[in-house]
Scaffold this motif. Structure first.
Motif, short mmCIF file in Angstrom:
data_model
loop_
_atom_site.label_atom_id
_atom_site.label_comp_id
_atom_site.label_asym_id
_atom_site.label_seq_id
_atom_site.Cartn_x
_atom_site.Cartn_y
_atom_site.Cartn_z
N SER A 65 -8.34 0.19 -0.50
CA SER A 65 -7.48 1.28 -0.07
C SER A 65 -7.80 2.61 -0.74
CB SER A 65 -6.02 0.94 -0.35
OG SER A 65 -5.79 0.92 -1.75
N ASN A 66 -8.44 2.58 -1.88
CA ASN A 66 -8.74 3.79 -2.66
C ASN A 66 -7.48 4.58 -3.02
OD1 ASN A 66 -11.56 3.41 -2.75
ND2 ASN A 66 -11.71 4.20 -0.67
N ILE A 67 -6.34 3.90 -3.10
CA ILE A 67 -5.08 4.57 -3.46
C ILE A 67 -5.04 4.82 -4.95
CG2 ILE A 67 -2.59 4.26 -3.63
CD1 ILE A 67 -2.75 2.71 -1.03
N LEU A 68 -5.41 3.81 -5.71
CA LEU A 68 -5.30 3.88 -7.16
C LEU A 68 -6.61 3.47 -7.79
CD1 LEU A 68 -2.12 1.70 -7.61
CD2 LEU A 68 -2.16 4.17 -7.53
N SER A 69 -6.80 3.89 -9.00
CA SER A 69 -7.85 3.31 -9.81
C SER A 69 -7.30 2.00 -10.34
CB SER A 69 -8.19 4.25 -10.97
OG SER A 69 -8.95 3.56 -11.92
N ASN A 70 -8.04 0.92 -10.19
CA ASN A 70 -7.53 -0.34 -10.73
C ASN A 70 -8.16 -0.63 -12.09
OD1 ASN A 70 -9.97 -0.86 -9.47
ND2 ASN A 70 -9.33 -2.74 -8.50
N ASP A 71 -8.38 0.44 -12.87
CA ASP A 71 -8.93 0.28 -14.21
C ASP A 71 -7.99 -0.49 -15.13
OD1 ASP A 71 -11.17 1.68 -13.49
OD2 ASP A 71 -10.45 3.57 -14.28
N TYR A 72 -6.73 -0.48 -14.83
CA TYR A 72 -5.75 -1.14 -15.68
C TYR A 72 -4.97 -2.19 -14.90
CZ TYR A 72 -6.96 2.55 -18.84
OH TYR A 72 -7.68 3.40 -19.65
N LEU A 73 -5.68 -2.96 -14.11
CA LEU A 73 -5.06 -4.03 -13.35
C LEU A 73 -5.22 -5.33 -14.12
CD1 LEU A 73 -3.66 -5.04 -10.80
CD2 LEU A 73 -5.91 -5.24 -9.74
N ILE A 74 -4.11 -5.92 -14.49
CA ILE A 74 -4.10 -7.14 -15.30
C ILE A 74 -3.51 -8.26 -14.45
CG2 ILE A 74 -3.11 -8.23 -17.35
CD1 ILE A 74 -2.99 -5.32 -18.53
N GLY A 75 -4.17 -9.40 -14.46
CA GLY A 75 -3.70 -10.55 -13.71
C GLY A 75 -3.21 -11.64 -14.66
N THR A 109 0.83 -1.20 0.00
CA THR A 109 0.00 0.00 0.00
C THR A 109 0.87 1.25 0.00
OG1 THR A 109 -1.73 -1.18 1.18
CG2 THR A 109 -1.85 1.20 1.22
N HIS A 110 1.92 1.25 0.80
CA HIS A 110 2.83 2.40 0.86
C HIS A 110 3.52 2.63 -0.49
CE1 HIS A 110 5.67 5.28 2.50
NE2 HIS A 110 6.64 4.58 1.91
N ILE A 111 4.04 1.57 -1.08
CA ILE A 111 4.73 1.68 -2.37
C ILE A 111 3.77 2.20 -3.44
CG2 ILE A 111 5.78 0.34 -4.25
CD1 ILE A 111 7.02 -1.43 -2.00
N LEU A 112 2.58 1.62 -3.50
CA LEU A 112 1.62 2.04 -4.53
C LEU A 112 1.16 3.48 -4.31
CD1 LEU A 112 -0.46 -1.23 -4.87
CD2 LEU A 112 1.20 -0.31 -6.49
N SER A 113 1.02 3.91 -3.07
CA SER A 113 0.61 5.29 -2.81
C SER A 113 1.69 6.28 -3.22
CB SER A 113 0.23 5.49 -1.35
OG SER A 113 1.37 5.40 -0.52
N ARG A 114 2.95 5.87 -3.15
CA ARG A 114 4.06 6.74 -3.56
C ARG A 114 4.24 6.77 -5.07
NH1 ARG A 114 6.64 10.02 0.13
NH2 ARG A 114 6.85 8.93 2.09
#
Length: 102
Positions: free
Chosen positions: A46-56, A18-23
């Motif tokens: 967490s609402n840190i990022l939009s996960n519109d482009y999250l690929i698994g 979460t810390h890394i992604l928020s930075r």
């Protein structure tokens, strides 16, 4: 075809991720070995990022596995092993690759 149990990781690294992604605030993330979608859940909660482009990237045992991942915000699921994916995939538009518990 053998059914694959998509396990989940512990919460040991949640605060760090979460810390890394928020930075860094990456726009496009590929998760290698996404399991049951822990990163998608974390991003959703967490609402840190939009996960519109999250690929698994995950070999799937059944169609319902993809539905689980989509429910946690994965916009694309690539039904491949990590090794096969990395051998055939070069993507310069990806900001971050994440591999947890693989």
């Amino acid at each position: 075809m053998q059914e694959i149990n998509l396990g989940t990781s512990s919460q040991a690294f949640d605060k760090t991720i979460t810390h890394i992604l928020s930075r860094l605030r990456p726009q496009r993330v590929i998760e290698l070995g996404c399991g049951q979608g822990k990163l998608g859940k974390l991003l959703s909660q967490s609402n840190i990022l939009s996960n519109d482009y999250l690929i698994g990237v995950q070999p799937l045992g059944k169609d319902s596995d993809a539905d689980i991942l989509r429910s946690w915000g994965y916009t694309q699921i690539i039904n491949q092993s990590i090794v096969d994916f990395l051998k055939s995939h070069v993507d310069t538009s990806t900001d971050m690759y994440i591999a947890m518990d693989v």
